[in-house]
Design a protein around this motif. Structure first.
Motif, mmCIF file in Angstrom:
data_model
loop_
_atom_site.group_PDB
_atom_site.id
_atom_site.type_symbol
_atom_site.label_atom_id
_atom_site.label_comp_id
_atom_site.label_asym_id
_atom_site.label_seq_id
_atom_site.Cartn_x
_atom_site.Cartn_y
_atom_site.Cartn_z
ATOM 1 N N SER A 40 -25.462 119.754 57.766
ATOM 2 C CA SER A 40 -25.262 120.191 59.155
ATOM 3 C C SER A 40 -23.969 119.636 59.742
ATOM 4 O O SER A 40 -23.453 120.179 60.712
ATOM 5 N N THR A 41 -23.425 118.584 59.163
ATOM 6 C CA THR A 41 -22.161 118.007 59.648
ATOM 7 C C THR A 41 -20.938 118.721 59.082
ATOM 8 O O THR A 41 -19.821 118.463 59.541
ATOM 9 N N ASP A 42 -21.110 119.615 58.113
ATOM 10 C CA ASP A 42 -19.987 120.394 57.589
ATOM 11 C C ASP A 42 -19.543 121.390 58.658
ATOM 12 O O ASP A 42 -20.369 122.061 59.271
ATOM 13 N N ARG A 43 -18.244 121.494 58.880
ATOM 14 C CA ARG A 43 -17.724 122.426 59.882
ATOM 15 C C ARG A 43 -17.694 123.861 59.398
ATOM 16 O O ARG A 43 -17.704 124.794 60.185
ATOM 17 N N SER A 44 -17.609 124.028 58.067
ATOM 18 C CA SER A 44 -17.515 125.367 57.504
ATOM 19 C C SER A 44 -17.976 125.350 56.054
ATOM 20 O O SER A 44 -18.144 124.279 55.455
ATOM 21 N N LEU A 45 -18.140 126.521 55.500
ATOM 22 C CA LEU A 45 -18.501 126.660 54.094
ATOM 23 C C LEU A 45 -17.416 126.056 53.208
ATOM 24 O O LEU A 45 -17.708 125.353 52.233
ATOM 25 N N GLU A 46 -16.164 126.292 53.570
ATOM 26 C CA GLU A 46 -15.048 125.748 52.805
ATOM 27 C C GLU A 46 -15.043 124.222 52.861
ATOM 28 O O GLU A 46 -14.787 123.557 51.848
ATOM 29 N N ASP A 47 -15.323 123.659 54.043
ATOM 30 C CA ASP A 47 -15.386 122.197 54.172
ATOM 31 C C ASP A 47 -16.492 121.618 53.305
ATOM 32 O O ASP A 47 -16.333 120.545 52.715
#
Length: 187
Positions: A89-96
């Motif tokens: 949930s702390t990932d900003r995006s799929l790429e991140d």
């Protein structure tokens, strides 16, 4: 609660990445449709808490000319694979998420991620409370200098660079990923 904390911006990121992506063939186009339908039907379809199936993000780390490929020997599965894992949930995006997993599992930090997915891979996994459970893996390309020394993470028993001519035993999905990376970087 912030959008990042509740995962809604991550859901939007996943939908956007998959909507913009141009699949390389009909099988990949069908997987993309399935992934989008999954996400549209489930507000947290990216989360490991989503019963039955959830998105994951992985990365094939290779040299710019794809002559060298970094693989990790997965501790639980006992197979040589690309780096990757669950979205947080702390990932900003799929790429991140893909880049975070690549850094965590390789120990390398000077990585260049191509934001366009290479391939999608739907596979059954032994995780979650529901059987069967599927990972809806979005696979990215990461370029790194093969002179960099990787380090083993808690999720693997080995991680190392391999020459494309001297790969360890790998399954078809990893071979397809290496071929897709070669095609993309040759373009």
């Amino acid at each position: 609660m912030s959008a990042v904390a509740d995962g809604s911006s991550l859901q939007v990121s996943c939908l956007n990445v998959l909507t913009r992506w141009q699949p390389p063939g009909p099988e990949q186009a069908e997987l993309r449709r399935d992934y989008l339908a999954h996400l549209e039907a489930r507000p947290a379809g990216w989360s490991r808490e989503c019963a039955g199936a959830h998105l994951t993000a992985s990365s094939l780390i290779c040299s710019l000319d794809v002559s060298q490929v970094l693989l990790t020997l997965h501790a639980r599965l006992g197979r040589w694979l690309q780096t990757g894992g669950h979205l947080e949930s702390t990932d900003r995006s799929l790429e991140d998420a893909a880049l975070r997993e690549a850094r965590e599992e390789s120990g390398l930090h000077n990585l260049q991620l191509d934001p366009r997915p290479l391939l999608l891979s739907r596979h059954e996994v032994p995780c979650g409370l529901v059987r069967p459970t599927f990972h809806l893996d979005v696979q990215f390309l990461v370029v790194a200098d093969p002179a960099l020394t990787p380090s083993v993470s808690a999720e693997s028993t080995d991680v190392r660079w391999f020459s494309r001519e001297e790969l360890p035993p790998i399954d078809d999905s990893v071979a397809q990923l290496i071929q897709a990376a070669s095609t993309r970087l040759a373009a």
